[in-house]
Design a protein around this motif. Structure first.
Motif, PDB file in Angstrom:
ATOM      1  N   LEU A 115      -1.722 -23.668 -17.229  1.00 10.80           N
ATOM      2  CA  LEU A 115      -0.963 -24.684 -16.503  1.00 10.80           C
ATOM      3  C   LEU A 115      -0.375 -25.660 -17.522  1.00 10.80           C
ATOM      4  O   LEU A 115      -1.087 -26.485 -18.098  1.00 10.80           O
ATOM      5  N   ALA A 116       0.914 -25.572 -17.741  1.00  7.53           N
ATOM      6  CA  ALA A 116       1.575 -26.449 -18.717  1.00  7.53           C
ATOM      7  C   ALA A 116       1.849 -27.809 -18.092  1.00  7.53           C
ATOM      8  O   ALA A 116       2.132 -27.939 -16.902  1.00  7.53           O
ATOM      9  N   ALA A 117       1.789 -28.847 -18.919  1.00  5.48           N
ATOM     10  CA  ALA A 117       2.171 -30.204 -18.506  1.00  5.48           C
ATOM     11  C   ALA A 117       2.440 -31.009 -19.766  1.00  5.48           C
ATOM     12  O   ALA A 117       1.720 -30.882 -20.766  1.00  5.48           O
ATOM     13  N   GLY A 118       3.467 -31.834 -19.721  1.00  5.90           N
ATOM     14  CA  GLY A 118       3.875 -32.562 -20.915  1.00  5.90           C
ATOM     15  C   GLY A 118       2.894 -33.641 -21.326  1.00  5.90           C
ATOM     16  O   GLY A 118       2.572 -34.532 -20.537  1.00  5.90           O
ATOM     17  N   LYS A 119       2.416 -33.569 -22.550  1.00  4.12           N
ATOM     18  CA  LYS A 119       1.563 -34.604 -23.144  1.00  4.12           C
ATOM     19  C   LYS A 119       2.331 -35.200 -24.322  1.00  4.12           C
ATOM     20  O   LYS A 119       1.996 -35.015 -25.490  1.00  4.12           O
ATOM     21  N   VAL A 120       3.397 -35.914 -23.979  1.00  9.26           N
ATOM     22  CA  VAL A 120       4.331 -36.453 -24.955  1.00  9.26           C
ATOM     23  C   VAL A 120       5.143 -37.505 -24.214  1.00  9.26           C
ATOM     24  O   VAL A 120       5.234 -37.462 -22.973  1.00  9.26           O
ATOM     25  N   LEU A 121       5.696 -38.465 -24.916  1.00  9.49           N
ATOM     26  CA  LEU A 121       6.514 -39.457 -24.233  1.00  9.49           C
ATOM     27  C   LEU A 121       7.681 -38.753 -23.535  1.00  9.49           C
ATOM     28  O   LEU A 121       8.422 -37.996 -24.156  1.00  9.49           O
ATOM     29  N   GLY A 122       7.817 -39.022 -22.255  1.00  8.46           N
ATOM     30  CA  GLY A 122       8.750 -38.272 -21.419  1.00  8.46           C
ATOM     31  C   GLY A 122       8.045 -37.267 -20.538  1.00  8.46           C
ATOM     32  O   GLY A 122       8.631 -36.739 -19.585  1.00  8.46           O
ATOM     33  N   GLY A 123       6.777 -36.962 -20.862  1.00 11.36           N
ATOM     34  CA  GLY A 123       5.980 -36.069 -20.041  1.00 11.36           C
ATOM     35  C   GLY A 123       6.606 -34.694 -19.896  1.00 11.36           C
ATOM     36  O   GLY A 123       7.246 -34.172 -20.823  1.00 11.36           O
ATOM     37  N   SER A 124       6.442 -34.109 -18.738  1.00  7.95           N
ATOM     38  CA  SER A 124       6.949 -32.755 -18.530  1.00  7.95           C
ATOM     39  C   SER A 124       8.468 -32.691 -18.573  1.00  7.95           C
ATOM     40  O   SER A 124       9.035 -31.619 -18.793  1.00  7.95           O
ATOM     41  N   SER A 125       9.160 -33.825 -18.404  1.00  8.32           N
ATOM     42  CA  SER A 125      10.614 -33.804 -18.515  1.00  8.32           C
ATOM     43  C   SER A 125      11.065 -33.576 -19.954  1.00  8.32           C
ATOM     44  O   SER A 125      12.232 -33.262 -20.202  1.00  8.32           O
ATOM     45  N   THR A 126      10.139 -33.700 -20.902  1.00 13.69           N
ATOM     46  CA  THR A 126      10.456 -33.447 -22.310  1.00 13.69           C
ATOM     47  C   THR A 126      10.203 -32.000 -22.703  1.00 13.69           C
ATOM     48  O   THR A 126      10.679 -31.541 -23.737  1.00 13.69           O
ATOM     49  N   ILE A 127       9.483 -31.253 -21.870  1.00 14.32           N
ATOM     50  CA  ILE A 127       9.172 -29.863 -22.219  1.00 14.32           C
ATOM     51  C   ILE A 127       9.585 -28.877 -21.131  1.00 14.32           C
ATOM     52  O   ILE A 127       9.358 -27.680 -21.272  1.00 14.32           O
ATOM     53  N   ASN A 128      10.200 -29.363 -20.048  1.00 14.54           N
ATOM     54  CA  ASN A 128      10.472 -28.468 -18.923  1.00 14.54           C
ATOM     55  C   ASN A 128      11.708 -27.611 -19.170  1.00 14.54           C
ATOM     56  O   ASN A 128      12.312 -27.635 -20.248  1.00 14.54           O
ATOM     57  N   HIS A 129      12.100 -26.847 -18.152  1.00 17.00           N
ATOM     58  CA  HIS A 129      13.229 -25.921 -18.264  1.00 17.00           C
ATOM     59  C   HIS A 129      14.546 -26.560 -17.847  1.00 17.00           C
ATOM     60  O   HIS A 129      15.520 -25.850 -17.595  1.00 17.00           O
ATOM     61  N   LEU A 130      14.553 -27.902 -17.717  1.00 18.43           N
ATOM     62  CA  LEU A 130      15.781 -28.688 -17.571  1.00 18.43           C
ATOM     63  C   LEU A 130      16.450 -28.532 -16.210  1.00 18.43           C
ATOM     64  O   LEU A 130      17.616 -28.915 -16.038  1.00 18.43           O
ATOM     65  N   ILE A 131      15.734 -28.011 -15.219  1.00 15.99           N
ATOM     66  CA  ILE A 131      16.341 -27.763 -13.917  1.00 15.99           C
ATOM     67  C   ILE A 131      16.450 -29.073 -13.134  1.00 15.99           C
ATOM     68  O   ILE A 131      15.470 -29.807 -12.992  1.00 15.99           O
ATOM     69  N   HIS A 132      17.656 -29.336 -12.613  1.00 17.27           N
ATOM     70  CA  HIS A 132      17.873 -30.522 -11.777  1.00 17.27           C
ATOM     71  C   HIS A 132      18.143 -30.055 -10.352  1.00 17.27           C
ATOM     72  O   HIS A 132      19.239 -29.590 -10.033  1.00 17.27           O
ATOM     73  N   MET A 133      17.116 -30.206  -9.518  1.00 16.32           N
ATOM     74  CA  MET A 133      17.196 -29.690  -8.158  1.00 16.32           C
ATOM     75  C   MET A 133      16.662 -30.728  -7.192  1.00 16.32           C
ATOM     76  O   MET A 133      15.564 -31.256  -7.374  1.00 16.32           O
ATOM     77  N   GLN A 134      17.440 -30.990  -6.133  1.00 14.47           N
ATOM     78  CA  GLN A 134      17.070 -32.028  -5.178  1.00 14.47           C
ATOM     79  C   GLN A 134      16.214 -31.505  -4.023  1.00 14.47           C
ATOM     80  O   GLN A 134      15.721 -32.302  -3.240  1.00 14.47           O
ATOM     81  N   ALA A 135      16.034 -30.212  -3.906  1.00 15.62           N
ATOM     82  CA  ALA A 135      15.349 -29.587  -2.771  1.00 15.62           C
ATOM     83  C   ALA A 135      16.195 -29.736  -1.507  1.00 15.62           C
ATOM     84  O   ALA A 135      17.321 -30.227  -1.550  1.00 15.62           O
ATOM     85  N   TRP A 136      15.632 -29.309  -0.378  1.00 23.18           N
ATOM     86  CA  TRP A 136      16.397 -29.241   0.863  1.00 23.18           C
ATOM     87  C   TRP A 136      15.997 -30.355   1.819  1.00 23.18           C
ATOM     88  O   TRP A 136      14.891 -30.886   1.768  1.00 23.18           O
ATOM     89  N   ASP A 137      16.918 -30.697   2.707  1.00 26.53           N
ATOM     90  CA  ASP A 137      16.646 -31.759   3.674  1.00 26.53           C
ATOM     91  C   ASP A 137      15.366 -31.485   4.456  1.00 26.53           C
ATOM     92  O   ASP A 137      14.607 -32.411   4.772  1.00 26.53           O
ATOM     93  N   ALA A 138      15.130 -30.217   4.795  1.00 25.35           N
ATOM     94  CA  ALA A 138      13.944 -29.878   5.584  1.00 25.35           C
ATOM     95  C   ALA A 138      12.652 -30.267   4.875  1.00 25.35           C
ATOM     96  O   ALA A 138      11.650 -30.582   5.533  1.00 25.35           O
ATOM     97  N   ASP A 139      12.649 -30.238   3.542  1.00 27.39           N
ATOM     98  CA  ASP A 139      11.452 -30.634   2.799  1.00 27.39           C
ATOM     99  C   ASP A 139      11.078 -32.079   3.097  1.00 27.39           C
ATOM    100  O   ASP A 139       9.909 -32.405   3.335  1.00 27.39           O
ATOM    101  N   PHE A 140      12.067 -32.952   3.084  1.00 22.81           N
ATOM    102  CA  PHE A 140      11.787 -34.375   3.242  1.00 22.81           C
ATOM    103  C   PHE A 140      11.624 -34.761   4.708  1.00 22.81           C
ATOM    104  O   PHE A 140      10.830 -35.656   5.034  1.00 22.81           O
ATOM    105  N   ASP A 141      12.322 -34.073   5.582  1.00 25.60           N
ATOM    106  CA  ASP A 141      12.067 -34.293   7.006  1.00 25.60           C
ATOM    107  C   ASP A 141      10.631 -33.885   7.351  1.00 25.60           C
ATOM    108  O   ASP A 141       9.981 -34.520   8.193  1.00 25.60           O
ATOM    109  N   ALA A 142      10.137 -32.853   6.692  1.00 26.28           N
ATOM    110  CA  ALA A 142       8.739 -32.456   6.898  1.00 26.28           C
ATOM    111  C   ALA A 142       7.792 -33.560   6.436  1.00 26.28           C
ATOM    112  O   ALA A 142       6.757 -33.806   7.070  1.00 26.28           O
ATOM    113  N   TRP A 143       8.121 -34.229   5.325  1.00 23.30           N
ATOM    114  CA  TRP A 143       7.291 -35.360   4.888  1.00 23.30           C
ATOM    115  C   TRP A 143       7.192 -36.403   6.001  1.00 23.30           C
ATOM    116  O   TRP A 143       6.106 -36.904   6.293  1.00 23.30           O
TER     117      TRP A 143
END
Length: 520
Positions: A78-106
């Motif tokens: 299980l990878a997770a960023g242990k560096v300033l910026g956290g996982s946003s410094t080591i991730n695959h750079l994907i910018h995704m907002q997800a779907w409306d249904a996800d947040f309506d479910a919340w």
């Protein structure tokens, strides 16, 4: 405690650095960020092509799960960023907002005020097109011809093309990426670097929070380890826990906040009995494969993370529950497998990964994700040693429906590889599981043996109004004063896809809540 700040933020990852930017914009607010990892941002971090070199390095928490019953007792990386910026410094750079249904479910799960209508303006405001600091680059602008062949193969199977999944479309198309001028441009570059010289903003790296300090039910500061010594710092207004869905529940438990029986096992006195701490953990199982082998090397262009297929497993679903991701130049093969096996057998620890040595230009890899898993696991501290990793149980395939869906995604991947744009256009043959594997039973076993993590984690300090919710709808820890959790752990459930942009959205909203709650 001689050191005093208005706000102490535990964790300099995606959420923590957004908060550091927003809270320090008030020049009267003294803000401290405690980051367990180093303040590093080298060419390895900047170059989108070198993400695999950060895996298993000192900038990766590199957790190992507890043995997973449904994957033959495998301990999953299980990878997770242990560096300033956290996982946003080591991730695959994907910018995704997800779907409306996800947040309506919340909202339907009790998080009123977090529906799609409520959160959409924040998503729009974090990207450059909406005046924000993060780019959302169409990966197809410099895409690999192999990636286009994957898209064509999916279209040949009847899947529609989308132009931008952030507008709510599903089907097949190009990822959106946090890349600017050819370099990684995530939270560190977008939110932190422009403001790091503010005199009221302090960042301490290599500072591991060991416990939160309470006076009664009020959190008044943080104890942390740095340079071999124990330090304490006071928070005159709030402590904000932004250590991520694995470290945040661990730190709460080490501080006496959690289920009373769990705290008793640790020998930690109970400050707040909150049974939901560390529970409801969600992480998406990732099927590593199928893979294909071409009769010629693929082009060395584009990035490793370009096209994707999102689709529903059944008619009537309000959002996709399947993701099939295509990597045209995957750092995968016998050498990497050997390295991972050796790393697991020795119990982890940082190693030096040299990505180019692992790339076989003849190999393409599909990654299939169950992006709306039914299974829920847990994360709990196992020791009062703050440097000890917690017990992380992803509970992969605990719900049989997740395994059924993973097998279906693997079947879809095999169909895609067999289509003419790849099979004839590039002389591709299936390498794994291989044409010799036939029948659903054999594929089911192959999936169980080839499951890893998508490295998205959520819900261990989830928000809500029920008895197991850890934070309220403004992300304040229930029953406590002066303590908030702001990271992916507060998500009531996992969004259908990638979590980075959602974490940034949560932090932007939290900054507004904090400003409103402490208006001068």
């Amino acid at each position: 405690m001689s050191d005093h700040y208005d706000f102490v933020i535990v964790g300099g990852g995606a959420a923590g650095l957004v908060l550091a930017n927003r809270l320090s914009a008030d020049d009267q607010a003294r803000v401290l960020v405690l980051e367990a990892g180093p303040d590093e941002y080298t060419d390895v971090h900047r170059d989108p092509e070198r993400w695999a070199q950060v895996s298993l390095s000192s900038g990766d928490w590199a957790y190992l799960s507890v043995p997973q019953a449904e994957t033959y007792q495998d301990r999953v990386y299980l990878a997770a960023g242990k560096v300033l910026g956290g996982s946003s410094t080591i991730n695959h750079l994907i910018h995704m907002q997800a779907w409306d249904a996800d947040f309506d479910a919340w909202a339907y799960q009790g998080a009123a005020g977090w529906s799609a209508q409520d959160v959409r303006p924040y998503f729009e405001g974090i990207v450059e097109s909406g005046g924000g600091p993060l780019p959302s680059l169409d990966a197809g602008q410099a895409g690999n011809p192999l990636s286009q062949a994957f898209i064509d193969a999916c279209v040949e199977l009847g899947y529609p093309r989308f132009s931008d999944y952030n507008t709510g479309e599903s089907g097949v198309g190009w990822h959106r990426q946090n890349i600017k001028n050819g370099m990684r441009h995530t939270v560190r570059a977008g939110y932190f670097d422009p403001v790091r010289s503010r005199p009221n903003l302090t960042v301490l790296d290599r500072a591991t929070a060991s416990r939160l300090l309470f006076e009664g039910k009020r959190c008044v500061g943080v104890e942390y380890l740095r340079d071999g010594a124990v330090h304490q710092v006071a928070a005159d207004t709030e402590v904000i826990l932004s250590a991520g869905a694995i470290e945040s529940p661990k730190l709460l438990e080490l501080s006496g906040v959690g289920a009373a029986d769990q705290l008793a096992r640790l020998g930690v006195p109970t400050v707040l009995d909150l049974p939901g701490v560390g529970e409801a953990f969600q992480t998406q199982p990732l099927v590593i494969g199928p893979s294909g082998y071409m009769d010629r090397p693929g082009p060395n262009v584009g990035t490793a993370n370009e096209p994707v297929l999102f689709w529903n497993s059944a008619p009537g679903l309000p959002a996709p529950d399947m993701e099939l991701w295509f990597l045209p130049r995957a750092p995968w093969g016998d050498t990497l497998l050997k390295t991972l096996i050796e790393w697991k057998n020795t119990g982890g620890g940082a190693i030096n990964v040299t990505e180019p040595a692992y790339i076989d230009p003849h190999v393409v890899l599909l990654l299939g994700a169950v992006v709306r898993p039914l299974s829920r696991g847990s994360v709990h501290a196992v020791s009062t040693d703050a440097t000890a990793a917690p017990a992380v149980d992803p509970a992969y395939y605990r719900e049989p429906g997740d395994l059924d869906l993973a097998v279906r995604i693997a079947e879809l991947g095999r169909e895609v590889l067999a289509q003419a744009p790849l099979a004839k256009g590039w002389g591709l043959v299936e390498a794994s599981p291989g044409p010799g594997l036939v029948g659903s039973g054999g594929l089911r076993e192959w999936v169980r043996r080839n499951t890893g993590s998508f490295h998205h984690y959520s819900s261990t300090c989830r928000m809500g109004v029920d008895g197991d919710a850890v934070v309220d709808l403004r992300l304040r820890v229930r029953g406590a004063e002066g303590l908030r959790v702001v990271d992916a752990s507060v998500m009531p459930s996992m969004p259908s896809g990638h979590t980075h942009a959602t974490t940034v959205m949560i932090a932007e909203r939290a900054a507004e809540f904090i400003a409103e709650d402490h208006a001068r």
